[in-house]
Design a protein around this motif. Structure first.
Motif, PDB file in Angstrom:
ATOM      1  N   UNK A  32       0.491  -1.615   0.315  1.00 40.47           N
ATOM      2  CA  UNK A  32       0.255  -0.155  -0.229  1.00 40.47           C
ATOM      3  C   UNK A  32       0.623   1.472   0.190  1.00 40.47           C
ATOM      4  N   UNK A  33       2.102   1.177   1.095  1.00 36.99           N
ATOM      5  CA  UNK A  33       2.600   2.081   0.600  1.00 36.99           C
ATOM      6  C   UNK A  33       3.856   2.995  -0.474  1.00 36.99           C
ATOM      7  N   UNK A  34       3.916   1.723  -0.913  1.00 37.54           N
ATOM      8  CA  UNK A  34       4.825   1.750  -2.745  1.00 37.54           C
ATOM      9  C   UNK A  34       3.491   1.749  -3.031  1.00 37.54           C
ATOM     10  N   UNK A  35       2.317   1.398  -4.071  1.00 38.52           N
ATOM     11  CA  UNK A  35       1.920   2.203  -4.224  1.00 38.52           C
ATOM     12  C   UNK A  35       0.866   3.894  -4.221  1.00 38.52           C
ATOM     13  N   UNK A  36       1.091   4.273  -2.698  1.00 41.05           N
ATOM     14  CA  UNK A  36       0.986   5.572  -2.731  1.00 41.05           C
ATOM     15  C   UNK A  36       1.514   6.277  -3.008  1.00 41.05           C
ATOM     16  N   UNK A  37       3.388   5.862  -3.222  1.00 38.22           N
ATOM     17  CA  UNK A  37       4.256   6.521  -3.406  1.00 38.22           C
ATOM     18  C   UNK A  37       4.388   7.032  -4.615  1.00 38.22           C
ATOM     19  N   UNK A  38       3.717   6.192  -5.730  1.00 37.83           N
ATOM     20  CA  UNK A  38       3.479   6.303  -7.210  1.00 37.83           C
ATOM     21  C   UNK A  38       2.836   6.855  -7.533  1.00 37.83           C
ATOM     22  N   UNK A  39       1.695   7.185  -7.166  1.00 39.79           N
ATOM     23  CA  UNK A  39       0.567   7.545  -7.311  1.00 39.79           C
ATOM     24  C   UNK A  39       0.543   9.231  -6.932  1.00 39.79           C
ATOM     25  N   UNK A  40       1.132   9.680  -5.598  1.00 40.07           N
ATOM     26  CA  UNK A  40       1.415  10.875  -5.226  1.00 40.07           C
ATOM     27  C   UNK A  40       3.231  11.128  -6.267  1.00 40.07           C
ATOM     28  N   UNK A  41       3.423  10.551  -6.624  1.00 39.68           N
ATOM     29  CA  UNK A  41       4.678  10.690  -7.066  1.00 39.68           C
ATOM     30  C   UNK A  41       4.272  11.711  -8.803  1.00 39.68           C
ATOM     31  N   UNK A  42       3.677  10.635  -9.575  1.00 33.24           N
ATOM     32  CA  UNK A  42       2.958  10.685 -10.852  1.00 33.24           C
ATOM     33  C   UNK A  42       2.041  11.865 -10.738  1.00 33.24           C
ATOM     34  N   UNK A  43       0.958  11.909  -9.927  1.00 27.29           N
ATOM     35  CA  UNK A  43       0.215  13.700  -9.609  1.00 27.29           C
ATOM     36  C   UNK A  43       1.236  14.794  -9.353  1.00 27.29           C
ATOM     37  N   UNK A  44       2.308  14.545  -8.722  1.00 25.77           N
ATOM     38  CA  UNK A  44       3.412  15.501  -8.447  1.00 25.77           C
ATOM     39  C   UNK A  44       3.701  16.250  -9.257  1.00 25.77           C
ATOM     40  N   UNK A  45       4.347  14.808 -10.279  1.00 26.30           N
ATOM     41  CA  UNK A  45       5.519  15.566 -11.501  1.00 26.30           C
ATOM     42  C   UNK A  45       4.038  15.467 -12.913  1.00 26.30           C
ATOM     43  N   UNK A  46       3.326  14.864 -13.020  1.00 27.36           N
ATOM     44  CA  UNK A  46       2.642  14.970 -14.353  1.00 27.36           C
ATOM     45  C   UNK A  46       0.792  15.814 -14.153  1.00 27.36           C
ATOM     46  N   UNK A  47       0.080  15.350 -12.932  1.00 30.99           N
ATOM     47  CA  UNK A  47      -1.273  15.884 -13.726  1.00 30.99           C
ATOM     48  C   UNK A  47      -1.093  16.875 -12.862  1.00 30.99           C
ATOM     49  N   UNK A  48      -0.395  17.372 -11.804  1.00 31.23           N
ATOM     50  CA  UNK A  48      -0.166  18.809 -10.564  1.00 31.23           C
ATOM     51  C   UNK A  48      -0.298  19.583 -11.571  1.00 31.23           C
ATOM     52  N   UNK A  49       0.734  20.059 -12.382  1.00 32.25           N
ATOM     53  CA  UNK A  49       1.327  21.400 -13.734  1.00 32.25           C
ATOM     54  C   UNK A  49       0.521  20.329 -14.664  1.00 32.25           C
ATOM     55  N   UNK A  50      -0.614  19.939 -14.794  1.00 34.83           N
ATOM     56  CA  UNK A  50      -1.443  20.020 -16.335  1.00 34.83           C
ATOM     57  C   UNK A  50      -2.504  21.553 -15.458  1.00 34.83           C
ATOM     58  N   UNK A  51      -3.047  20.459 -13.985  1.00 31.56           N
ATOM     59  CA  UNK A  51      -3.781  21.198 -13.255  1.00 31.56           C
ATOM     60  C   UNK A  51      -3.873  22.591 -13.483  1.00 31.56           C
ATOM     61  N   UNK A  52      -2.434  22.867 -12.956  1.00 33.87           N
ATOM     62  CA  UNK A  52      -2.233  24.441 -12.447  1.00 33.87           C
ATOM     63  C   UNK A  52      -2.775  25.110 -14.446  1.00 33.87           C
ATOM     64  N   UNK A  53      -2.526  24.440 -15.478  1.00 34.16           N
ATOM     65  CA  UNK A  53      -2.181  24.883 -17.224  1.00 34.16           C
ATOM     66  C   UNK A  53      -3.916  24.337 -17.305  1.00 34.16           C
ATOM     67  N   UNK A  54      -4.997  24.051 -17.038  1.00 32.23           N
ATOM     68  CA  UNK A  54      -6.000  23.739 -16.883  1.00 32.23           C
ATOM     69  C   UNK A  54      -7.000  25.353 -16.094  1.00 32.23           C
ATOM     70  N   UNK A  55      -6.792  25.822 -14.816  1.00 36.62           N
ATOM     71  CA  UNK A  55      -6.808  26.884 -14.633  1.00 36.62           C
ATOM     72  C   UNK A  55      -6.277  27.887 -15.097  1.00 36.62           C
ATOM     73  N   UNK A  56      -5.051  27.874 -15.417  1.00 39.37           N
ATOM     74  CA  UNK A  56      -4.339  29.779 -16.004  1.00 39.37           C
ATOM     75  C   UNK A  56      -5.614  29.268 -17.558  1.00 39.37           C
ATOM     76  N   UNK A  57      -4.939  28.754 -18.150  1.00 39.59           N
ATOM     77  CA  UNK A  57      -5.050  29.058 -19.562  1.00 39.59           C
ATOM     78  C   UNK A  57      -6.773  28.140 -20.356  1.00 39.59           C
ATOM     79  N   UNK A  58      -7.103  27.546 -19.636  1.00 41.87           N
ATOM     80  CA  UNK A  58      -8.259  26.873 -19.935  1.00 41.87           C
ATOM     81  C   UNK A  58      -9.324  27.311 -19.617  1.00 41.87           C
ATOM     82  N   UNK A  59      -9.888  28.241 -18.421  1.00 41.63           N
ATOM     83  CA  UNK A  59     -10.679  27.784 -17.594  1.00 41.63           C
ATOM     84  C   UNK A  59     -11.738  29.184 -18.786  1.00 41.63           C
ATOM     85  N   UNK A  60     -13.559  28.602 -18.443  1.00 39.47           N
ATOM     86  CA  UNK A  60     -13.945  29.154 -19.701  1.00 39.47           C
ATOM     87  C   UNK A  60     -14.764  30.147 -18.285  1.00 39.47           C
ATOM     88  N   UNK A  61     -14.490  30.585 -17.085  1.00 38.09           N
ATOM     89  CA  UNK A  61     -15.321  31.105 -16.591  1.00 38.09           C
ATOM     90  C   UNK A  61     -13.751  31.750 -16.233  1.00 38.09           C
TER      91      UNK A  61
END
Length: 585
Positions: A556-585
């Motif tokens: 479970x710990x190793x699975x959590x490390x993989x998920x957190x690392x991928x989210x931090x390195x890949x998904x979180x930058x995409x979230x910031x990009x979505x909020x900065x450039x692709x927010x309709x509001x």
């Protein structure tokens, strides 16, 4: 505020004036009968939930007599409904705390990444003993453990969707509620919940689908060399598969289809049609969504009754939350004090993380040895490759499909019910048949597990994209028509940017769901045939089944490390990009 939110009518409260007295009376009678029937079923089920444990202890299996399927289905639906309600409360509390507090958000969102990566078996192995101790001698302990397990498969994607909607609220509406100096409770019902309603509703549908996917593990709980079985359609399928009875599995599948279609007609169709009132647009849709059940409710007086019941409660909660301040009030300390507080806060969190990590490493070294940690990371890398390939393929397939469904009302009317049924249907119910095919055709489970994982997790991406496309203002769509923007240019300038943020949310939850699904997809069985794929999911499943607590913790710990690392390195930058450039509001 409560009256407005719980008003099921799109128009003004007098929208029923053109409906004949007879139709209103019939609608009231039908709705009343439906409500009484619902309460009657609950009253029928409740005594069995708190039934005492028999002299032989908690059962380890259930009857596979098909005549029990209607009752089993009702028990399963009841558990799913309770878990969904708890998940909704958790979503509101957790999402608000993460969005409104800068410091809490830095902890709660990474923690949410970890929680969504912890598989159901990881939660069960740690909590089932606690639930049994809280309700000794009663089936309520196993019921609570089952509901909690279903909750852990539902809450995370709903929370992510709500948090993202809070982060992307239209600035002009935020300024309006601040200028009106609404209380925080009023803001919650006037802006926060209505703005999040469409994506939250679609993620609730997906949460129910996720709950069905893990229903067998939630109703036939196998931990610490013990099996606890609850009456339910998931445990029925598990028992029938163990006895190699494909005909009885077929009856369960038929029952499940009936249940899913009934839920779609009675719950999801009315809710999706009702949620159209919360779309932010300058013009009403030319093809509004319709539901016979919603029309029946609108012709009755149920919304007036709900308003009369909930208005005093809303006023009371508004009164007791006023000391917390109003939306437009100026909060917080001076910038210098905030920076000092941030430093102290970060230091405390850092110390706790370091101390916890050190204690975990010492425990691993004393029990299994640190080499076991390397083994788990190696297996985690294999499962990570499966998850990455699955997420990429599902995005390529379902992003355009979801956008077309969400933007085209005619297509949505035809396809949406089918999509909801497919997503809500527990894919692992057909796993026994898939195992038979794998065995007959000599298909390696190492590749076949990707297909099994996709059957349960692809819908996260599809549903979030549909929700994002459904929320595109009609004004922008009309503008593209006026400027004759079609084809790839329309996709590049409107559709893909509009659904980008929703795709990110769907990708995060799909990846987390895929890691969870690896538990039931990398080790599958039918009768005497058991196929085991090399990966972290099968590692955790086998460790949990054999009561190897430290190996379960490592997995479970190793699975959590993989998920957190991928989210931090890949998904979180995409979230910031979505909020900065692709927010309709």
């Amino acid at each position: 505020m409560t009256n407005r939110f719980f008003n099921f009518n799109r128009a003004a409260p007098d929208a029923r004036s053109d409906v004949s007295f007879t139709r209103r009376l019939v609608s009231d009678c039908v709705v009343t009968v439906g409500v009484l029937a619902l309460f009657g079923l609950i009253a029928w089920i409740l005594p069995a939930i708190d039934a005492p444990v028999g002299p032989e202890g908690i059962p380890s299996t259930v009857s596979t007599d098909p005549s029990n399927l209607p009752y089993y289905a009702l028990r399963s639906v009841f558990r799913m409904a309770i878990a969904l309600f708890i998940s909704l409360i958790f979503t509101f509390v957790y999402g608000l705390a993460a969005a409104r507090s800068r410091r809490l958000g830095k902890i709660l969102i990474p923690l949410l990444d970890i929680l969504q990566s912890v598989p159901i078996l990881g939660f069960l192995s740690a909590t089932v003993t606690i639930w049994l101790a809280l309700f000794p001698g009663s089936m309520m302990g196993v019921e609570a453990a089952s509901i909690f397990a279903i909750f852990t498969s539902q809450a995370w994607n709903m929370t992510f969707a709500f948090y993202r909607s809070l982060q992307s609220e239209p600035k002009e509406l935020d300024e309006a509620v601040r200028n009106l100096r609404l209380s925080h409770w009023q803001r919650f019902w006037v802006l926060d919940v209505p703005n999040s309603m469409i994506p939250l509703l679609w993620n609730m549908m997906m949460s129910v689908g996720g709950g069905w996917f893990f229903l067998t593990a939630s109703e036939m709980i196998s931990v610490n060399n013990r099996t606890y079985a609850l009456p339910g359609i998931g445990s029925y399928v598990e028992a029938a598969a163990a006895e190699q009875q494909p005909d009885k599995i077929g009856w369960a599948i038929l029952t499940m289809v009936i249940v899913v279609v009934a839920i779609d007609i009675l719950v999801w169709k009315p809710l999706t049609a009702w949620a159209e009132k919360f779309r932010i647009t300058q013009s009403e849709s030319t093809e509004p969504k319709r539901s016979a059940v919603l029309t029946l409710i609108r012709q009755s007086h149920i919304d007036d009754l709900l308003a009369r019941i909930l208005r005093p409660l809303g006023q009371f909660l508004d009164w007791i939350t006023r000391p917390l301040g109003r939306t437009g009030s100026k909060w917080g300390a001076k910038p210098s004090r905030r920076r000092a507080g941030d430093i102290v806060f970060a230091a405390i969190i850092g110390i706790l993380v370091i101390a916890g990590t050190a204690e975990l490493m010492i425990s691993i070294a004393r029990t299994t040895g640190l080499a076991e940690l390397g083994t788990a990371f190696g297996l985690g890398s294999i499962t990570f490759l499966r998850v990455a390939l699955l997420t990429a393929l599902c995005s390529i397939v379902w992003v355009p499909v979801g956008a077309i469904i969400g933007m085209n009302p005619k297509v949505s009317r035809l396809i949406q019910p089918l999509v909801q049924v497919l997503a809500s249907f527990p894919a692992n119910f057909i796993f026994p048949f898939v195992v038979m095919v794998f065995v007959l055709w000599n298909i390696s489970i190492n590749w076949g597990s990707i297909l099994l994982m996709a059957l349960g997790t692809q819908w996260y991406i599809l549903f979030n994209v549909i929700a994002g496309a459904s929320a595109i203002p009609d004004d922008l769509v009309e503008m593209t028509r006026n400027f004759h923007i079609t084809g790839w240019m329309k996709w590049k300038t409107l559709i893909l940017p509009a659904v980008f943020g929703s795709w990110v949310t769907g990708g995060i939850t799909a990846a987390g769901g895929a890691w969870n699904a690896s538990i039931v997809s990398e080790i599958v069985s039918y009768g005497h045939h058991t196929l085991v794929a090399k990966g972290l999911g099968s590692y955790i499943a086998e460790a949990t089944a054999h009561a190897e607590g430290m190996k379960t913790i490592i997995g479970v710990t190793v699975m959590a490390i993989f998920v957190v690392a991928v989210n931090y390195l890949f998904w979180n930058p995409l979230e910031r990009l979505a909020a900065r450039r692709f927010n309709i509001a």
